[in-house]
Design an enzyme around this catalytic site. Structure first.
Site, PDB file in Angstrom:
ATOM      1  N   HIS A  51       0.939  -1.274   0.051  1.00 56.02           N
ATOM      2  CA  HIS A  51       0.033  -0.073  -0.063  1.00 56.02           C
ATOM      3  C   HIS A  51       0.945   1.228   0.134  1.00 56.02           C
ATOM      4  O   HIS A  51       0.107   2.376  -0.059  1.00 56.02           O
ATOM      5  CB  HIS A  51      -1.003   0.000   1.109  1.00 56.02           C
ATOM      6  CG  HIS A  51      -2.109  -1.022   1.261  1.00 56.02           C
ATOM      7  ND1 HIS A  51      -2.981  -1.014   0.074  1.00 56.02           N
ATOM      8  CD2 HIS A  51      -2.263  -2.149   2.066  1.00 56.02           C
ATOM      9  CE1 HIS A  51      -3.825  -2.265   0.325  1.00 56.02           C
ATOM     10  NE2 HIS A  51      -3.430  -2.532   1.384  1.00 56.02           N
ATOM     11  N   GLU A 148      -5.634 -11.761   7.381  1.00 54.61           N
ATOM     12  CA  GLU A 148      -6.584 -10.385   7.540  1.00 54.61           C
ATOM     13  C   GLU A 148      -7.747 -10.819   7.077  1.00 54.61           C
ATOM     14  O   GLU A 148      -8.645  -9.686   6.711  1.00 54.61           O
ATOM     15  CB  GLU A 148      -5.731  -9.841   6.421  1.00 54.61           C
ATOM     16  CG  GLU A 148      -4.291  -9.356   6.406  1.00 54.61           C
ATOM     17  CD  GLU A 148      -3.720  -8.427   5.723  1.00 54.61           C
ATOM     18  OE1 GLU A 148      -3.811  -7.266   5.717  1.00 54.61           O
ATOM     19  OE2 GLU A 148      -3.041  -9.149   4.537  1.00 54.61           O
ATOM     20  N   ASP A 174      -8.066  -4.745   7.521  1.00 54.08           N
ATOM     21  CA  ASP A 174      -8.619  -5.804   6.416  1.00 54.08           C
ATOM     22  C   ASP A 174      -9.678  -7.106   7.320  1.00 54.08           C
ATOM     23  O   ASP A 174     -10.588  -7.345   6.634  1.00 54.08           O
ATOM     24  CB  ASP A 174      -7.707  -6.466   5.671  1.00 54.08           C
ATOM     25  CG  ASP A 174      -7.362  -5.478   4.169  1.00 54.08           C
ATOM     26  OD1 ASP A 174      -8.066  -4.640   4.129  1.00 54.08           O
ATOM     27  OD2 ASP A 174      -6.296  -5.825   3.926  1.00 54.08           O
TER      28      ASP A 174
END
Length: 253
Positions: A51, A148, A174
């Site tokens: 990310h 996640e 997540d």
């Protein structure tokens, strides 16, 4: 000479010894920030390729400049992504969104040289400093996976039992999204975290969890999590600037 993995940075052995780790999480993509963070006494630094804003040259520079052990969160669970991250000379990888034991085993295989795995040998830093030296130090590379999702929680016991896996880190953001739409998603997420921690304890495997503040990291550490996120570059920079602006404006009020 291009630096290799110093023996005092052998992250895998330190994790196996039960040492708790306070992580600094870097997403902005600045090698200069990585150097500064590494000089603060951080126990380990996570460079977030999934990310974050990192390019390959920035990654290589950051790993070379920081004096702290470095973990790379890769973009995906593939031999190319994992091999490219480890070619930087990093001390380990963190593989996101792992949901099954088979996926965890694939991550381990992509991180180890033959005959233990299928990682390709190469990279500017390893070849520039002597591949034999790098190969000899590669046993210290740590392999972690992130749980996640609800499916990952369901398979946590099997994932934690995968040979060669060095730690699991829970991605709380997540995981919360995975339980969205259920009754009491916050309680479901916390129950999921507890289930993963219990699975890791049963397997004698370090378990980490993503946290947003130092206070939260301390609290999670007391719960038994071995790796917690003490700080991230986005929040440190934002709060630092905000505090300076507030202090400057205080006299004008």
């Amino acid at each position: 000479m291009i630096p290799m993995l110093p023996t005092d940075r052998a992250l895998r052995d330190r994790l196996a010894g039960g040492e708790p780790f306070g992580l600094v999480w870097l997403a902005i993509g600045s090698a200069a920030i990585a150097e500064i963070a590494g000089g603060t006494g951080a126990q380990a630094i996570v460079i977030d390729l999934q990310h974050g804003l990192w390019d390959r040259l920035g990654l290589e520079a950051a790993v070379g400049l920081t004096r702290a052990p470095t973990l790379i969160r890769v973009e995906e669970n593939t031999p190319l992504a994992i091999g490219r991250a480890l070619d930087s000379g990093a001390d380990g990888v963190l593989v996101p969104l792992v949901e099954t034991a088979e996926e965890a085993a694939a991550a381990v295989a992509s991180s180890r040289f033959p005959p233990q795995g299928r990682r390709s040998g190469g990279g500017v830093r390893p070849l520039g400093g002597g591949f034999g030296t790098y190969l000899a130090a590669a046993h210290g590379i740590a392999v972690g996976v992130m749980i996640e999702t609800a499916r990952g929680v369901e398979n946590a016991t099997a994932i934690a039992a995968v040979p060669g896996l060095d730690f699991i880190l829970i991605g709380t953001g997540d995981l919360g999204l995975s339980y969205a739409g259920t009754d009491d998603p916050e309680a479901r997420r916390e129950a999921g975290c507890a289930a993963v921690l219990a699975a890791c304890r049963a397997a004698n495997l370090p378990c980490g969890i993503f946290t947003l503040t130092a206070a939260a990291a301390r609290a999670r550490r007391t719960e038994g999590y071995a790796l917690t996120v003490v700080a991230n570059d986005i929040d440190v920079i934002r709060t630092g600037f905000a505090a300076a602006i507030d202090a400057f404006a205080a006299d004008a009020r």
